[in-house]
Motif scaffolding. Sequence first.
Motif, PDB file in Angstrom:
ATOM      1  N   MET A 171      47.167  39.116  32.340  1.00 14.45           N
ATOM      2  CA  MET A 171      46.472  37.905  32.796  1.00 14.45           C
ATOM      3  C   MET A 171      46.327  37.969  34.301  1.00 14.45           C
ATOM      4  N   ASP A 172      45.103  37.834  34.787  1.00 15.96           N
ATOM      5  CA  ASP A 172      44.872  37.811  36.219  1.00 15.96           C
ATOM      6  C   ASP A 172      44.759  36.361  36.663  1.00 15.96           C
ATOM      7  N   ALA A 173      45.283  36.075  37.837  1.00 18.87           N
ATOM      8  CA  ALA A 173      45.215  34.711  38.352  1.00 18.87           C
ATOM      9  C   ALA A 173      45.332  34.727  39.846  1.00 18.87           C
ATOM     10  N   ALA A 174      44.702  33.757  40.478  1.00 21.16           N
ATOM     11  CA  ALA A 174      44.897  33.572  41.906  1.00 21.16           C
ATOM     12  C   ALA A 174      46.322  33.129  42.144  1.00 21.16           C
ATOM     13  N   ALA A 175      46.849  33.460  43.323  1.00 17.41           N
ATOM     14  CA  ALA A 175      48.231  33.095  43.634  1.00 17.41           C
ATOM     15  C   ALA A 175      48.407  31.587  43.593  1.00 17.41           C
TER      16      ALA A 175
ATOM     17  N   GLN B  16      47.485  25.483  53.216  1.00 17.90           N
ATOM     18  CA  GLN B  16      46.324  24.676  52.872  1.00 17.90           C
ATOM     19  C   GLN B  16      45.303  25.492  52.076  1.00 17.90           C
ATOM     20  N   ALA B  17      45.054  26.725  52.530  1.00 22.33           N
ATOM     21  CA  ALA B  17      44.053  27.563  51.858  1.00 22.33           C
ATOM     22  C   ALA B  17      44.511  28.001  50.474  1.00 22.33           C
ATOM     23  N   SER B  18      45.815  28.102  50.257  1.00 23.33           N
ATOM     24  CA  SER B  18      46.329  28.545  48.965  1.00 23.33           C
ATOM     25  C   SER B  18      46.041  27.544  47.858  1.00 23.33           C
ATOM     26  N   LYS B  19      45.646  26.337  48.235  1.00 25.32           N
ATOM     27  CA  LYS B  19      45.326  25.314  47.241  1.00 25.32           C
ATOM     28  C   LYS B  19      43.985  25.581  46.568  1.00 25.32           C
ATOM     29  N   VAL B  20      43.207  26.520  47.139  1.00 21.13           N
ATOM     30  CA  VAL B  20      41.927  26.901  46.541  1.00 21.13           C
ATOM     31  C   VAL B  20      42.177  28.116  45.659  1.00 21.13           C
ATOM     32  N   ARG B  21      42.031  27.953  44.346  1.00 23.64           N
ATOM     33  CA  ARG B  21      42.380  29.006  43.411  1.00 23.64           C
ATOM     34  C   ARG B  21      41.260  29.214  42.398  1.00 23.64           C
ATOM     35  N   ALA B  22      41.183  30.428  41.885  1.00 23.82           N
ATOM     36  CA  ALA B  22      40.182  30.746  40.867  1.00 23.82           C
ATOM     37  C   ALA B  22      40.713  30.509  39.460  1.00 23.82           C
ATOM     38  N   GLY B  23      41.950  30.082  39.346  1.00 31.35           N
ATOM     39  CA  GLY B  23      42.507  29.794  38.037  1.00 31.35           C
ATOM     40  C   GLY B  23      42.944  31.054  37.299  1.00 31.35           C
ATOM     41  N   ASN B  24      43.236  30.912  36.028  1.00 33.46           N
ATOM     42  CA  ASN B  24      43.684  32.035  35.201  1.00 33.46           C
ATOM     43  C   ASN B  24      42.507  32.633  34.446  1.00 33.46           C
ATOM     44  N   TRP B  25      42.463  33.947  34.419  1.00 34.53           N
ATOM     45  CA  TRP B  25      41.421  34.626  33.655  1.00 34.53           C
ATOM     46  C   TRP B  25      41.946  35.996  33.244  1.00 34.53           C
TER      47      TRP B  25
ATOM     48  N   ASP C  41      34.589  36.734  29.332  1.00 31.65           N
ATOM     49  CA  ASP C  41      33.238  36.549  28.796  1.00 31.65           C
ATOM     50  C   ASP C  41      32.498  35.535  29.655  1.00 31.65           C
ATOM     51  N   ALA C  42      31.242  35.256  29.293  1.00 30.19           N
ATOM     52  CA  ALA C  42      30.394  34.384  30.107  1.00 30.19           C
ATOM     53  C   ALA C  42      30.992  32.983  30.242  1.00 30.19           C
ATOM     54  N   GLU C  43      31.570  32.481  29.173  1.00 28.35           N
ATOM     55  CA  GLU C  43      32.144  31.133  29.221  1.00 28.35           C
ATOM     56  C   GLU C  43      33.353  31.083  30.144  1.00 28.35           C
ATOM     57  N   ALA C  44      34.234  32.079  30.020  1.00 26.74           N
ATOM     58  CA  ALA C  44      35.424  32.116  30.872  1.00 26.74           C
ATOM     59  C   ALA C  44      35.050  32.301  32.334  1.00 26.74           C
ATOM     60  N   LEU C  45      34.041  33.116  32.586  1.00 21.51           N
ATOM     61  CA  LEU C  45      33.582  33.327  33.961  1.00 21.51           C
ATOM     62  C   LEU C  45      33.065  32.026  34.556  1.00 21.51           C
ATOM     63  N   ALA C  46      32.202  31.334  33.826  1.00 19.23           N
ATOM     64  CA  ALA C  46      31.638  30.078  34.326  1.00 19.23           C
ATOM     65  C   ALA C  46      32.735  29.041  34.565  1.00 19.23           C
TER      66      ALA C  46
ATOM     67  N   PRO D  88      38.203  39.585  43.201  1.00 19.45           N
ATOM     68  CA  PRO D  88      38.614  40.281  41.972  1.00 19.45           C
ATOM     69  C   PRO D  88      37.952  39.731  40.715  1.00 19.45           C
ATOM     70  N   LEU D  89      37.731  38.430  40.663  1.00 20.16           N
ATOM     71  CA  LEU D  89      37.040  37.836  39.525  1.00 20.16           C
ATOM     72  C   LEU D  89      35.592  38.295  39.492  1.00 20.16           C
ATOM     73  N   LEU D  90      34.933  38.299  40.648  1.00 17.66           N
ATOM     74  CA  LEU D  90      33.545  38.750  40.700  1.00 17.66           C
ATOM     75  C   LEU D  90      33.433  40.208  40.262  1.00 17.66           C
ATOM     76  N   GLU D  91      34.358  41.041  40.728  1.00 20.09           N
ATOM     77  CA  GLU D  91      34.317  42.466  40.386  1.00 20.09           C
ATOM     78  C   GLU D  91      34.631  42.696  38.910  1.00 20.09           C
ATOM     79  N   ALA D  92      35.554  41.901  38.365  1.00 20.75           N
ATOM     80  CA  ALA D  92      35.855  42.009  36.933  1.00 20.75           C
ATOM     81  C   ALA D  92      34.637  41.598  36.111  1.00 20.75           C
ATOM     82  N   ALA D  93      33.924  40.577  36.578  1.00 21.09           N
ATOM     83  CA  ALA D  93      32.713  40.139  35.877  1.00 21.09           C
ATOM     84  C   ALA D  93      31.631  41.206  35.943  1.00 21.09           C
ATOM     85  N   ARG D  94      31.558  41.915  37.058  1.00 23.06           N
ATOM     86  CA  ARG D  94      30.586  43.013  37.155  1.00 23.06           C
ATOM     87  C   ARG D  94      30.940  44.128  36.174  1.00 23.06           C
ATOM     88  N   GLU D  95      32.236  44.464  36.084  1.00 21.53           N
ATOM     89  CA  GLU D  95      32.678  45.499  35.156  1.00 21.53           C
ATOM     90  C   GLU D  95      32.351  45.116  33.708  1.00 21.53           C
TER      91      GLU D  95
END
Length: 209
Positions: A1-5, A67-76, A82-87, A142-149
């Motif tokens: 499972m990948d996730a932002a810190a 403060q910046a660490s509060k901005v996260r991409a969530g778990n993926w 897939d497209a739904e998880a990416l969105a 990393p999420l963008l690159e995983a979506a490209r892959e």
Amino acid sequence: MDAAAEPDTEFSPRQREVLDAVLELLVEGRDALTMTAVARRASCSKETLYKWFGDRDGLLTATVRWQASKVRAGNWDRQHLDAEALAESLEAFAANWLTVISSKTSIALNRVAIGHAGSGRSDLGRIVLSNGRFAIGERLKPLLEAAREAGLLAFDDAEVTFRTFFGLVGRDVQVRLLLGDGLAQSRAEIAADAHRAVGQFLRLYGGVK
């Protein structure tokens, strides 16, 4: 499972209380922030501050990172993206970021950083860029690159792609807030803006499997 810190993994609960005290002082307009003022507000000794954060710039760097660490991409999940998880992940990031930059603490911190930039008074401008905007970019790439892959996105340069996403999400919101616009959005309005921005982004960069 990948996730932002997660925002609470780098600093202890007590250290987060100290960093929140720094943010409170900045919101109150304490431009000339001192270790003494922080120690008094956080009910700790200056020796503890120096032990934890080094000098004043170290304390400010930690504050920006907190403060910046509060901005996260969530778990993926990279293996099952897939497209739904990416969105969903992109929308969560966008809504999270809009909420953080709209907070009184972020507005105050950025105003002070802008005032110090190029003035020689401190390195706060560089600190905010390095540990704020640039660090947030590295958190989402990393999420963008995983979506490209996975064939969900098509792009050549992750940094350029992130900047496009950043612009679609932020629009003129941060500039208006920094200039004193009383812009106030509800959670529903922020969610709608995030959804719209992600839709625009996916139309620009959507890949073909």
